[in-house]
Design a protein around this motif. Structure first.
Motif, PDB file in Angstrom:
ATOM      1  N   GLU A 120     -13.920  -5.752  18.831  1.00 18.74           N
ATOM      2  CA  GLU A 120     -12.721  -6.594  18.866  1.00 18.74           C
ATOM      3  C   GLU A 120     -12.743  -7.538  20.065  1.00 18.74           C
ATOM      4  OE1 GLU A 120     -10.249  -6.231  16.305  1.00 18.74           O
ATOM      5  OE2 GLU A 120     -12.003  -5.140  15.573  1.00 18.74           O
ATOM      6  N   ASN A 121     -13.257  -7.055  21.184  1.00 18.29           N
ATOM      7  CA  ASN A 121     -13.210  -7.824  22.434  1.00 18.29           C
ATOM      8  C   ASN A 121     -14.616  -8.101  22.954  1.00 18.29           C
ATOM      9  OD1 ASN A 121     -10.295  -7.586  22.532  1.00 18.29           O
ATOM     10  ND2 ASN A 121     -10.625  -5.454  23.118  1.00 18.29           N
ATOM     11  N   ARG A 122     -14.701  -8.953  23.958  1.00 15.34           N
ATOM     12  CA  ARG A 122     -15.979  -9.255  24.581  1.00 15.34           C
ATOM     13  C   ARG A 122     -16.460  -8.051  25.398  1.00 15.34           C
ATOM     14  NH1 ARG A 122     -16.909 -14.856  24.183  1.00 15.34           N
ATOM     15  NH2 ARG A 122     -18.688 -14.613  25.577  1.00 15.34           N
ATOM     16  N   PRO A 123     -17.790  -7.892  25.487  1.00 18.72           N
ATOM     17  CA  PRO A 123     -18.819  -8.783  24.942  1.00 18.72           C
ATOM     18  C   PRO A 123     -18.989  -8.591  23.439  1.00 18.72           C
ATOM     19  CG  PRO A 123     -19.844  -6.890  25.979  1.00 18.72           C
ATOM     20  CD  PRO A 123     -18.376  -6.771  26.264  1.00 18.72           C
TER      21      PRO A 123
ATOM     22  N   GLU B 193     -23.910 -13.286  25.776  1.00 20.35           N
ATOM     23  CA  GLU B 193     -22.978 -12.159  25.766  1.00 20.35           C
ATOM     24  C   GLU B 193     -23.425 -11.069  26.733  1.00 20.35           C
ATOM     25  OE1 GLU B 193     -20.115 -11.932  24.429  1.00 20.35           O
ATOM     26  OE2 GLU B 193     -20.145 -13.715  23.167  1.00 20.35           O
ATOM     27  N   ASP B 194     -24.717 -10.999  27.012  1.00 18.34           N
ATOM     28  CA  ASP B 194     -25.197  -9.959  27.908  1.00 18.34           C
ATOM     29  C   ASP B 194     -25.044 -10.352  29.373  1.00 18.34           C
ATOM     30  OD1 ASP B 194     -26.258  -7.306  27.530  1.00 18.34           O
ATOM     31  OD2 ASP B 194     -28.000  -7.971  28.667  1.00 18.34           O
ATOM     32  N   ASN B 195     -24.508 -11.535  29.624  1.00 24.31           N
ATOM     33  CA  ASN B 195     -24.263 -11.976  30.999  1.00 24.31           C
ATOM     34  C   ASN B 195     -22.866 -11.603  31.481  1.00 24.31           C
ATOM     35  OD1 ASN B 195     -26.804 -13.140  31.305  1.00 24.31           O
ATOM     36  ND2 ASN B 195     -26.157 -15.053  30.352  1.00 24.31           N
ATOM     37  N   ASN B 196     -22.066 -11.044  30.571  1.00 24.73           N
ATOM     38  CA  ASN B 196     -20.718 -10.637  30.954  1.00 24.73           C
ATOM     39  C   ASN B 196     -20.760  -9.404  31.841  1.00 24.73           C
ATOM     40  OD1 ASN B 196     -19.234 -12.632  29.510  1.00 24.73           O
ATOM     41  ND2 ASN B 196     -19.713 -11.557  27.615  1.00 24.73           N
ATOM     42  N   ARG B 197     -19.643  -9.114  32.469  1.00 27.30           N
ATOM     43  CA  ARG B 197     -19.558  -7.939  33.347  1.00 27.30           C
ATOM     44  C   ARG B 197     -19.877  -6.659  32.575  1.00 27.30           C
ATOM     45  NH1 ARG B 197     -13.824  -6.742  35.863  1.00 27.30           N
ATOM     46  NH2 ARG B 197     -13.436  -6.414  33.641  1.00 27.30           N
ATOM     47  N   ASP B 198     -19.340  -6.536  31.367  1.00 21.97           N
ATOM     48  CA  ASP B 198     -19.651  -5.394  30.509  1.00 21.97           C
ATOM     49  C   ASP B 198     -20.839  -5.769  29.648  1.00 21.97           C
ATOM     50  OD1 ASP B 198     -17.497  -3.850  31.455  1.00 21.97           O
ATOM     51  OD2 ASP B 198     -16.135  -4.941  30.135  1.00 21.97           O
ATOM     52  N   LYS B 199     -22.006  -5.313  30.011  1.00 20.91           N
ATOM     53  CA  LYS B 199     -23.225  -5.701  29.330  1.00 20.91           C
ATOM     54  C   LYS B 199     -23.218  -5.220  27.874  1.00 20.91           C
ATOM     55  CE  LYS B 199     -25.319  -7.416  33.016  1.00 20.91           C
ATOM     56  NZ  LYS B 199     -25.721  -8.812  33.127  1.00 20.91           N
ATOM     57  N   ALA B 200     -23.451  -6.137  26.950  1.00 20.94           N
ATOM     58  CA  ALA B 200     -23.462  -5.777  25.535  1.00 20.94           C
ATOM     59  C   ALA B 200     -24.575  -4.782  25.233  1.00 20.94           C
ATOM     60  CB  ALA B 200     -23.622  -7.043  24.685  1.00 20.94           C
ATOM     61  N   LEU B 201     -25.769  -5.039  25.755  1.00 14.71           N
ATOM     62  CA  LEU B 201     -26.896  -4.155  25.475  1.00 14.71           C
ATOM     63  C   LEU B 201     -26.697  -2.776  26.073  1.00 14.71           C
ATOM     64  CD1 LEU B 201     -29.621  -3.842  24.138  1.00 14.71           C
ATOM     65  CD2 LEU B 201     -30.691  -4.784  26.201  1.00 14.71           C
ATOM     66  N   ASP B 202     -26.059  -2.687  27.241  1.00  8.85           N
ATOM     67  CA  ASP B 202     -25.781  -1.392  27.847  1.00  8.85           C
ATOM     68  C   ASP B 202     -24.892  -0.549  26.930  1.00  8.85           C
ATOM     69  OD1 ASP B 202     -27.278  -2.101  30.001  1.00  8.85           O
ATOM     70  OD2 ASP B 202     -25.587  -2.400  31.376  1.00  8.85           O
TER      71      ASP B 202
END
Length: 284
Positions: free
Chosen positions: A98-101, A165-174
């Protein structure tokens, strides 16, 4: 001559049907279900539970949500790229948070093992093995995780996202890697399918026996309903127990609960609230 024409026509028709069925979009698994508040996907027919994030929401249309009957626009293309969608494989679900990332994840249950893992890197999460292969390009991160479990069972998890998207504080890949690890661990340790979900906020010796008698009137005209039990903390509530109740399974439910105030809610398959009751476990 007419017989040969008819035979040729049947042969061509058979070849076209074979081509159609071999190339058609892979079907979603039947009997899979997911509901808001609970961080698991359930599929009794496939005998598999899959951890997800509680922030996911069941939704078959729109730009986000967990789908159990339809794909997002790039899903089938990405599945083909990483080698998913073989005959007999079943798609459990496809989801966009629903939300970023923002990212896409598709989970597939394989028809049989072995799955070729050449080129995959073997990893472990608390001694549970899984395999991962990178298909990323200059614009997108694309990962394929393969998890074997049981005697001959296995699932694959496909992740893809724009690199931004993986540059956000909450890493998408993590976030994806965490789900891959905990699913590998649970599939290795849980030998039986579970139709319920529960968490506790007290020690085991404090938990008390409790019995719930479902309202049979709610089953009229329905094949299944959702039961959710929430802890009450002042103006807030957090889910404590979940069970899908199917037609013919309306008997009493025995469980353990921590001493606290609770609210019990029943929902239909469209997440419409059917009934709500408050109760207290322990104390006066």
């Amino acid at each position: 001559m007419g017989i040969w024409i008819r035979l040729l026509f049947k042969l061509l028709l058979g070849m076209l049907l074979l081509l159609f069925f071999s190339c058609r979009t892979k079907e979603f698994a039947s009997d899979g279900y997911f509901t808001g508040d609970v961080d698991k996907y359930f599929n009794e027919k496939e005998a598999v539970n899959i951890w997800v994030y509680r922030a996911f929401q069941p939704r078959e249309t729109g730009q986000s949500g967990l789908r159990t009957t339809s794909y997002y626009p790039l899903d089938t293309r990405m599945m083909k790229m990483v080698g998913l969608g073989k005959n007999g494989d079943k798609v459990m679900f496809s989801v966009v948070p629903e939300n970023r990332p923002k990212y896409n994840m598709v989970v597939v249950k394989h028809r049989k093992r072995p799955f070729k893992v050449e080129g995959f890197e073997e990893k472990f999460y608390e001694k549970a093995p899984y395999y991962i292969k990178d298909f990323s390009n200059e614009d997108m991160i694309i990962k394929h995780v393969y998890i074997p479990y049981g005697n001959k069972e296995s699932i694959s998890m496909l992740f893809y996202a724009l690199k931004i998207e993986d540059n956000n504080r909450d890493k998408a890949l993590d976030r994806f890697n965490y789900l891959a690890g905990i699913n590998a661990k649970e599939l290795k340790e849980e030998v039986q399918y579970k139709s319920t979900w529960q968490i506790f906020d007290c020690e085991e010796n404090q938990r008390m026996d409790w019995t719930i008698q479902p309202n049979l009137e709610l089953m009229k005209g329905r094949k299944k309903i959702y039961l959710k039990v929430f802890d009450i903390y002042g103006p807030n509530k957090t889910i404590s127990y979940f069970k899908l109740i199917k037609k013919g399974e309306e008997g009493e439910i025995k469980l353990k609960l921590c001493p606290n105030d609770y609210v019990m809610e029943y929902y239909d398959e469209e997440e419409k609230l059917l009934e709500r009751k408050e109760f207290r476990v322990g104390g006066q």
